[in-house]
Scaffold this active site. Structure first.
Site: not given
Ligand SMILES: O=P(O)(O)OC[C@H]1O[C@H](OP(=O)(O)OP(=O)(O)O)[C@H](O)[C@@H]1O
Ligand SMILES: NC(=O)CC[C@H](N)C(=O)O
Length: 595
Positions: A95, A121, A195-196, A336
């Site tokens: 988030c 998000g 967030n968390g 990431y």
């Molecule tokens: O091993 P997996 O379970 O397949 O997950 C890993 C993948 O997920 C994420 O990509 P995402 O699709 O979120 O794209 P992004 O890099 O654009 O954020 C990350 O960058 C890897 O490519």
């Molecule tokens: N990813 C998050 O940071 C989630 C925030 C909060 N725990 C929710 O459930 O909305």
């Protein structure tokens, strides 16, 4: 800068000065970066007169508060068949939170800042403002641009605001968990954006329910509102402080009351939260500095782990929630989640990712003709790899920016459909080449195996996969929606077995010890639970992870679901519907809570 903050900065500078140089990349971390929690901060129990006061801004006038909550929600039509992308097994975004105090355009600025945090998000967003001592809220399922319209922002006047973007799976049932939550109490109203993830959420909820609390959402965040309700501390913001002291786990939160904006970061500082200021003196809090940049707020500093910052007409007061000597900030933010243009935990995300790529080129070199990235999060590490290896970086995969998380699948099965929809290989770059492809992480291994196949089908002679993080072996309990430990490929296979599974010619991960060396003296300040299985805050009992909150069992009629967290009588009112909304997809409700 408040005295406490300068003490912290000086401490950080002196620790940075003694930082060891473990690698050629460590110079970027020689700057003062992490301010350890200043032990000199006043305890919340000390007189507020002792606290720092650095800013004077106009405060909202005091009138009898009535909560006016406007909720919008969008449903997915029953007749539309859709699926989550076949990449729905990734570490999902977290988030993002925003808080602004003292700006006449607060809600519009918050809306823009949420746009900047949209990568954290994508399926729910909300804004709460205060006007004439009334908290007003708009929340909805969807992207920021889908939830907010000109007319909805017009309904959010006031110079104080908090906002939230939330990830979730698709489905109207998620609306009630979309934040900020707003609650009315006997003694006032409060909004919260979080967030968390709270690891003692279930124990707290059980205790609160035992004592008569009725919960309206399945979100961990709601316990904070109940803890505030039962607190007897005075003045009111001390109830927030007291409530937060009972929480365990990860929380970067912003609260809004009729006259105060409060920002809180948990003692371990798992999730980021920064403070900035606009040229008119308004104070801005945000999950990442990219949100400050967009609304032209100057980054001042982080909210320190365990710190509570209270902003009101008296200025800014910095209070100590619970000092903790060793912060544990999430390293995955740098790997990431965060945008590369952000400064997170005092460090440039771009510089971190470039250094991860450089380490890979040094420690896992391979003869190759071209370096490409898995866009977007692999791009900067790939640039680092290419620069260090002296091999050209090229765009071997083009990412479509128009694919959402849901799409209508063809009735005939197309192999790797989801990844093909998002990523297209460039034959001119790949044909007959020995290709190094850099991605940020492997979770279940599904993306990597599909990408290797795509690249080979497009003519790549060799595909060498380089991953700019260590192998992920542990689920996250602090706000990242990783799959359960058994589903993580690095938990089940050796590196060689994973290489075989994804079909690449070679595979290398960022070595864990090299990552720690790169971070130098800051290394102990980071949480590596997903790489080591060592959890800084031990989860007690069965801890819900973020993903566990998704199915709240309310798949039924959306008519029965409120959009925010509310106490009080619900009254439907007419005339609030935004004209631009498709009535089939959205509905607005007004709720009044006599306080
Ligand atoms: O091993 P997996 O379970 O397949 O997950 C890993 C993948 O997920 C994420 O990509 P995402 O699709 O979120 O794209 P992004 O890099 O654009 O954020 C990350 O960058 C890897 O490519
Ligand atoms: N990813 C998050 O940071 C989630 C925030 C909060 N725990 C929710 O459930 O909305």
């Amino acid at each position: 800068m408040p005295a406490a903050a300068s003490t912290a900065a000086a401490a950080a500078a002196s620790s940075a000065a003694t930082a060891g140089k473990f690698s050629p990349f460590s110079s970027m971390f020689d700057k003062p970066s992490y301010a350890p929690f200043p032990k000199t901060l006043p305890k919340p129990y000390q007189s507020l007169a002792q606290a720092n006061k650095t800013l004077l801004v106009a405060a909202a006038a005091s009138k009898n508060p009535i909560d006016d909550v406007v909720c919008s929600y969008k449903t997915i039509p029953d007749n539309l068949s859709f699926s989550l992308s076949d990449g729905d097994d990734k570490p999902r975004e977290e988030c993002g939170v925003v808080g602004i105090y003292g700006d006449p355009e607060a809600s519009r600025l918050c809306y823009l800042a949420l746009h900047a945090l949209q990568h954290r998000g994508q399926e729910g967003a909300g804004i709460v403002t205060v006007h004439d001592n009334v908290l007003k809220s708009v929340t909805g399922v969807g992207l920021v641009s889908e939830v907010f319209t000109e007319s909805k922002l017009d309904k959010l006047p006031g110079d104080m605001t908090i906002g939230h973007v939330r990830y979730s799976t698709a489905g109207a049932s998620m609306l009630k968990n979309v934040q900020p939550f707003v609650a009315g109490y006997r003694f006032g109203s409060v909004g919260v954006a979080h967030n968390g993830n709270l690891v003692n959420y279930q124990a707290l909820r059980a205790m609160l329910e035992e004592n008569g609390s009725i919960f309206n959402t399945s979100s961990d965040t709601e316990v904070v509102l109940h803890l505030i309700a039962i607190s007897k501390a005075r003045p009111f913001f001390m109830r927030i402080v007291e409530a937060c002291e009972k929480l365990e786990g990860a929380y970067s939160m912003v609260f809004l009351t009729e006259d105060k904006l409060v920002a809180v970061r948990d003692p371990y500082g798992f999730r980021p939260l920064v403070m900035g200021r606009r040229s008119n003196g308004s104070v801005v809090f945000a999950s990442e500095t990219c949100a400050l940049d967009l609304i032209e707020a100057t980054y001042e500093r982080e909210v320190y782990p365990g710190e509570v910052l209270v902003v009101d007409k008296e200025g800014i007061r910095s209070l100590c929630l619970m000092a903790h000597p060793q912060p544990k900030s999430c390293i995955f933010e740098h790997i990431y989640f965060a945008l590369p243009n952000s400064v997170v935990f005092g460090k440039s995300v771009y510089e971190s990712r470039r250094a991860f790529g450089e380490i890979l080129a040094t420690e896992a070199p391979v003869d190759c003709d071209v370096v490409i990235a898995v866009p977007d999060s692999g791009v900067v590490a790939a640039l680092g790899y290419a620069g260090k290896a002296g091999v050209p970086f090229q765009q071997g995969l083009i990412r479509s920016h128009y694919v959402g998380r849901t799409f209508i699948e063809p009735s005939q099965k197309i192999r790797d459909f989801g990844v093909k929809l998002k990523l297209s290989p460039v034959r001119a770059v790949l044909e007959g080449k020995r290709v190094v492809v850099v991605d940020d992480s492997i979770v279940r291994g599904t993306t990597s195996s599909k990408i290797v196949r795509l690249l080979k089908e497009a003519g790549a002679k060799e595909v060498h996969m380089r991953i700019a993080s260590p192998p992920i072996i542990g689920s996250c309990y602090y706000g990242v929606d990783t799959p359960s430990a058994e589903e993580l490929i690095s938990n089940r296979m050796t590196v060689e077995e994973i290489r075989e599974f994804i079909g690449s010619d070679s595979l290398a991960f960022l070595p864990f010890d090299s990552l720690q060396k790169l971070l130098g003296n800051d290394s102990p300040n980071f949480c590596y639970a997903c790489f080591s299985g060592n959890y800084p805050v031990k989860p007690t009992g069965k801890v819900k992870r973020v993903g566990d909150f998704l199915d709240d069992g309310l798949i039924g009629s959306t008519e029965s679901i409120d959009g925010g967290w509310l106490h009080g009588t619900r009254q439907e009112t007419n005339g609030l519907e935004g004209k631009e909304d498709d009535p089939a997809n959205s509905k607005e409700t007004s709720v009044e809570i006599p306080v």
